[in-house]
Each structure stands twice: as C-alpha cells, then as structure tokens.
Motif scaffolding. Structure first.
Motif, PDB file in Angstrom:
ATOM      1  N   MET A 171       0.841  -1.197   0.000  1.00  0.00           N
ATOM      2  CA  MET A 171       0.000   0.000   0.000  1.00  0.00           C
ATOM      3  C   MET A 171       0.874   1.243   0.000  1.00  0.00           C
ATOM      4  O   MET A 171       2.024   1.211   0.391  1.00  0.00           O
ATOM      5  N   MET A 172       0.272   2.344  -0.400  1.00  0.00           N
ATOM      6  CA  MET A 172       1.011   3.583  -0.546  1.00  0.00           C
ATOM      7  C   MET A 172       1.008   4.443   0.715  1.00  0.00           C
ATOM      8  O   MET A 172       1.334   5.632   0.677  1.00  0.00           O
ATOM      9  N   ASP A 173       0.625   3.845   1.844  1.00  0.00           N
ATOM     10  CA  ASP A 173       0.713   4.529   3.133  1.00  0.00           C
ATOM     11  C   ASP A 173       0.604   3.483   4.244  1.00  0.00           C
ATOM     12  O   ASP A 173       0.902   2.320   4.009  1.00  0.00           O
ATOM     13  N   ASP A 174       0.124   3.867   5.401  1.00  0.00           N
ATOM     14  CA  ASP A 174       0.239   3.056   6.614  1.00  0.00           C
ATOM     15  C   ASP A 174      -0.691   1.843   6.618  1.00  0.00           C
ATOM     16  O   ASP A 174      -1.729   1.828   5.962  1.00  0.00           O
ATOM     17  N   ALA A 175      -0.348   0.855   7.443  1.00  0.00           N
ATOM     18  CA  ALA A 175      -1.213  -0.314   7.611  1.00  0.00           C
ATOM     19  C   ALA A 175      -2.443   0.016   8.434  1.00  0.00           C
ATOM     20  O   ALA A 175      -3.536  -0.482   8.177  1.00  0.00           O
ATOM     21  N   ILE A 176      -2.259   0.853   9.459  1.00  0.00           N
ATOM     22  CA  ILE A 176      -3.376   1.262  10.316  1.00  0.00           C
ATOM     23  C   ILE A 176      -3.088   2.652  10.850  1.00  0.00           C
ATOM     24  O   ILE A 176      -1.947   2.977  11.181  1.00  0.00           O
ATOM     25  N   ASN A 177      -4.133   3.461  10.922  1.00  0.00           N
ATOM     26  CA  ASN A 177      -4.028   4.796  11.512  1.00  0.00           C
ATOM     27  C   ASN A 177      -5.297   5.031  12.328  1.00  0.00           C
ATOM     28  O   ASN A 177      -6.403   4.931  11.795  1.00  0.00           O
ATOM     29  N   VAL A 178      -5.129   5.291  13.618  1.00  0.00           N
ATOM     30  CA  VAL A 178      -6.261   5.491  14.520  1.00  0.00           C
ATOM     31  C   VAL A 178      -6.153   6.882  15.134  1.00  0.00           C
ATOM     32  O   VAL A 178      -5.147   7.194  15.782  1.00  0.00           O
ATOM     33  N   HIS A 179      -7.167   7.698  14.960  1.00  0.00           N
ATOM     34  CA  HIS A 179      -7.113   9.065  15.482  1.00  0.00           C
ATOM     35  C   HIS A 179      -8.517   9.667  15.540  1.00  0.00           C
ATOM     36  O   HIS A 179      -9.477   9.120  15.009  1.00  0.00           O
TER      37      HIS A 179
END
Length: 614
Positions: free
Chosen positions: A337-345
């Motif tokens: 993927m072209m960014d993070d696996a997971i982002n929580v905010h």
C-alpha cells in the motif's frame, strides 16, 4: 381460609412466572431466528461478466423488506467473479474522512441501516470498474462481512518495468504492464480506464524479485512527459535516476483518493473476517464515527506470490477516524500500500470564534476531513494549545452542538458548541491557536498477529488516550518508521495524546529504508509541536516497549519527543549489512523532553548493553 389464599397467591405467582418465561423464550427465539438467502436463487451468478450492480440493489431491497430487526439475515454469494459497473449502481453523498470530498460517490454495494446481517462471499471475487466505492456500511449494527475480495479491473496506478537506463544521457526505456491501458498525447503519457484518464505524477520503485521498495528511493519523479513510443507498450523518455536499474518495477501514481474499498459510517459492532482488498483508489478500509470494529484475517494485499502487480491501495490499508469502543485487528496481511497499515485518530476542531464564556465556533481545518458530525451532547472534550500541544487541565462537556451552514445542503465544516462549564479566560482564539478534542470518541486498540511489509511511508499509527496493545506482529521492510505515535493540531489536525501503549513481542526487519514525514527511528514518538522550547507539559505518556526484536542495518531504533513515562526494556537488536547506513539520525535512542524514563536489559547482537539516550 388463610392457607387457601396463600396457596392461590402462590399458584398465581408460579403461573405468572411460567408465562413470563414462555414469553421470554419466544422472544429469544424470535431474536435468534436466522434466514439464509442465496443470491444464486435471484439470478446473481459468478463468472458471466454481467453487471451485478442494479440486480443486487433490487435483491437487497427485497430481502430487507421481508425481515425485521429481530431476524438474523445471512446473504450468500457463490464462489467466483462478480463484475460491478457504475451503470445502475447507487449514487450517494458521503463525506469520508481523509479522502477527497467529491460527490456523489458511485457505490457498488450500499448496506444502509441494516441490523443483524452477515454478508458471506463464500470466496466471491468482487471486481469493480471505473471509479467506484465498492462497499458502504452506513448506520448499521451487528453486521459481518466475510470470505470475499475487492479489486478493480483498471487501477488508477500504472505499473511499468525499467528495460534500459542510460544514466549518462539521462534516458530510460520502460515497458508498460500488459494490463495497463494508456495513451500518448502531445508526448505525454496518460493512464486511463473506464470513464477516467490521468497523468501519473510520482512513483514508488520496487525490487523485481522481492517486491520490496528500492532502498533509499522514497517518492520519485516519473517519466511521463516528453515520451516516445518505440513499440506498443515500450516507451522511451528523458528521465534520470541512477537507482532505477533494469528490472525495477515502478508504480506510477496520481494524486486523487476519492473513495476507499470499504466505508463504514455511524455503525456499531462491525466485523470483517477473511476479507481482502487488492486495490482501491483511496484506502482499503475507512471507518468513522463507529463503535466497535473487529477484523480477523483482513488483508490489503496482493493475490499471492504470482500476482503481476506490486501495489495495492493508493493510501492507508486501514484507517479509523472518530471511532470509539474497541478496534481489533488480528491475523491481517498489509502489503504494497502507498501509506500506513493502520491509523487510529480523532480530529481536532480549531476554535475560530469565542462567542461567550460557554460557547465557541469550531472548524474542521483539513480539506480531506469535513462534512461529518464531530460530537454529541454529553460528550467530554478537552482543549489544546496548537503551538505547544499542551492540554488544559480542565475538561468540559457538550450541552449543545449544531452545524453552522449557509444552507442545509452545504457540508458541515463549522459547529457552534456550548459547554456545561465556563471556559478558561485563556481559551481565546484571538490570542493563540486552540484546538478541541472529543475524547468520548476515542477507541482502545488491539493490533496483534499481523504482517506489514513492502509498503510506503510507515507501518502503524496510533493517536488515542485509550489502551493500545501492539503485539506479535511482523513489520518487514516498512520503508519508513514501523510504528508512529503522533498528534497534530496544525496540519492534518489528527488527535491526540497516547496515555497507555504497550508494544511487545514484535519483530522489526529492516524498517526505515527511505525517508518520509516523521520517520526519525524505527519506532518514532513524534507529535508535531511547533514550539517545543516553550512547552512545559508533556504530550504522550505511559508507553512501554518491551521484548521486541529489531533487525536493522542502521542506527536509529527509538525516537521520542514530549513523553512522561517511557520504558524500553528486554529488547534485542541485531545488526546487519543488508543496506548501507544512511539515516541522518545516528543515535540508537534519541530523546527530546522525556521524563520518567526506564531503559534496561537490552541486547545488541547478543551482548547486554546499556543504551544511553542522547
């Protein structure tokens, strides 16, 4: 007489309890009744190449009309490929966090206001065409999606392979992947598909055999101007980059991210089991304003080792904005993927006006985050100074909140918010920039047993005050930092402080092979604080990094800024020479404004060492 009366009352009570038990049993039976619907019985069959969009809408409407909320509905596909085209699909106005706010969205499967539903793909391969939002789950409760995959026939990423690279002349010849539809107009390369056309503006370079991102390349410029077609699929262009050796595969990207593969909005108790997203023009899964999300075997991944593609989604694999309850991700595979696996905010609102000592106007600030609710009455909030990222000690409670709109059709960008307690006199947007965080809309996170590999930017991002557990994961060549604890009330306006984070028993293999934002070490605790010198409080706290294994070719393992309470213990570091050391940070551990630090029983190459923070 007294005895008879007592017996009669006792008998009446027994009969009443019996009747109540029967009613309760009947109620439970009604609630647990399950009805199974096989889509094949309605003419929805795999492998015929027909457009599934319109017929599936009709079938879903029929099934929903036949059942009430007490019935558990199971809808089953047969294994095989199903094609979804924009023609006949639903059109919806959805404002999706961290995506382009263009509307309407064309939705393949719109599951709106369902309860007690299981959508079982049975191995279904859902193939989408054009620019679509494959699955939307809106206002639904107790919904499970399982055993299916999502893909697009013509991705907006165009893939090429370097054939020749004349570094002296600055000329490259590349071969376009056979499934890429392109055209050349006025010597400019355009990637195109069903109903869309665009010129790639940047790229990610992958090693041919490993599918890892080429060392120390990051985001590269791509040769799409001044091109000449030598033969069909074979392109010559003035393009200079000595790192692109013959055989290198490049995913050439454009900027838009209109829709994720799966969109969840205002849901509760949502589950995904064995669901794979092979491509989406935005993120793989974006969930917002949702309580409790469970993922087991969720993947944003290739179609196995023999997949001819090297990329998956245009942005994050999974992303959670303004959610609460629990987020559980286990046994997942996130790659390419072209960014993070997971982002929580969550999302900070910026106070733009203080009306009185109880009332403010708050505004969404980022162009990809607006149009959806921010809070409810009785939610708890806290205030933060954007310049120093310091929280006010006193929290407050919302007593009323309403959008400030020019008309009802305008997307929500500003809110008038009234609080139960008077505001501190220092909360004055005329004097300093101030953000508001809704801490009722914050989740706990369990991220366990996942594989994250060969992706751009970073591995996992967490910004929540609730407990976060990151354990037994493999972070393999994540390109940027493997784990980032952030927080920002100045750019993306993504909340907030972490207060209870456990990172344990993970394996990190050659992370940090390229430079991206916030990538100061393999684990980077990096809130964005414009004026750190003036900060008196601390942003993050309660962080434990224990019993992890780091395999690395470079120095930086841990960077931390503005933390009260950090433990780095019983970790093992193994050095290798896979790549040359290149990072500007030459310290194993680099700290800025960190107190209550514990660092003990760490080993480097099998030797017990005393790591000295710099």
């Amino acid at each position: 007489m007294p005895n008879r009366k007592l017996n009669f009352n006792s008998y009446s009570k027994i009969m009443l309890l019996l009747l109540m038990s029967i009613c309760l049993m009947n109620s439970l039976k009604a609630q647990t009744k399950t009805k199974i619907y096989k889509l094949a019985n309605y003419g929805i069959l795999p492998g015929n190449g027909k457009n599934t969009s319109a017929l599936l809408i009709t079938v879903l409407q029929k099934i929903k009309s036949e059942n009430n909320e007490q019935v558990a509905v199971v809808i089953q596909f047969q294994k095989g490929r199903y094609d979804f085209y924009p023609e006949g699909a639903e059109k919806r106005e959805y404002y999706i966090s961290n995506h382009d706010q263009d509307n309407p969205k064309i939705v393949g499967i719109a599951l709106e206001n369902w309860k007690n539903l299981t959508l079982d793909g049975k191995g279904a391969d859902l193939m989408f065409h054009g620019r679509m939002l494959p699955i939307a789950l809106i206002g639904s409760t107790n919904v499970k999606i399982k055993n299916l995959s999502i893909d697009f026939e013509k991705p907006q990423i165009s893939q090429i392979q370097i054939i020749e690279n004349d570094t002296l002349k600055g000329n490259i010849i590349y071969q376009v992947a056979p499934w890429v539809d392109y055209k050349i107009k006025d010597s400019v390369f355009y990637n195109r598909g069903e109903g869309w056309e665009m010129r790639p503006g940047s790229g990610i370079a992958f090693e041919k055999d490993t599918k890892r991102i080429v060392f120390n390349t990051g985001d590269i410029a791509v040769g799409t101007r001044g091109v000449t077609e030598i033969s069909p699929g074979k392109i010559s262009v003035r393009w200079k980059n000595k790192k692109l050796v013959p055989g290198t595969v490049i995913a050439m990207r454009s900027g838009p991210r209109p829709s994720p593969g799966i969109f969840v909005h205002k849901g509760k108790d949502i589950s995904f089991e064995n669901v794979k997203v092979h491509y989406a023009e935005g993120m793989g899964l974006l969930a917002q304003l949702t309580e409790n999300i469970y993922m087991d075997g969720f993947g944003v991944c290739l179609r196995g080792k023999n997949d001819s593609r090297y990329f998956t989604t245009q942005a994050d694999a999974t992303h959670f904005s303004g959610c609460w309850g629990k987020i559980i991700s286990k046994n997942g595979l996130y790659e390419g993927m072209m960014d993070d696996a997971i982002n929580v905010h969550g999302t900070y609102l910026k106070i733009i006006q203080k009306i009185d000592d109880h009332t403010v106007i708050g505004r969404y600030m980022h162009g990809q985050s607006y149009g959806f609710d921010w809070g409810n009455v009785k939610d708890t909030v806290q205030f933060i100074r954007s310049n120093t990222m310091e929280l006010w000690d006193t929290k407050n409670t919302i007593t009323s909140i309403s959008p400030v709109q020019g008309d009802v059709k305008s997307p929500m960008k500003e809110f008038k918010i009234t609080f139960s307690k008077p505001l501190d006199v220092a909360i004055d947007p005329a004097k300093t920039a101030i953000g508001i965080e809704n801490i009722s809309w914050t989740p706990s996170v369990s991220f366990t047993g996942n594989i994250i590999r060969n992706n751009r930017a970073r591995g996992a991002l967490f910004s929540t005050p609730k407990p976060v557990v990151v354990t037994h994961n493999l972070f393999d060549h994540t390109s940027g930092s493997a784990i980032l604890l952030c927080g920002d009330a100045n750019g993306w306006y993504e909340t907030g402080t972490c207060t209870d984070v456990t990172i344990s028993n993970n394996k990190f293999v050659n992370a940090l092979t390229s430079m991206y934002q916030f990538t100061s070490a393999v684990i980077s605790i990096y809130p964005e604080i414009p004026n750190l010198k003036e900060q008196k409080k601390y942003f993050h706290s309660g962080i434990k990094i224990e019993n992890n294994t780091f395999e690395t070719f470079d120095q930086p393992i841990l960077y931390a800024k503005s933390v009260d309470g950090l433990r780095f213990s019983h970790n093992k570091i193994f050095t290798n020479k896979t790549y040359p050391a290149f990072h500007h940070n030459k310290k194993r551990v680099l700290l800025e404004r960190v107190v209550n630090l514990a660092m003990d029983v760490n080993k480097i190459d099998g030797e017990l060492v005393e790591l000295k923070p710099q």
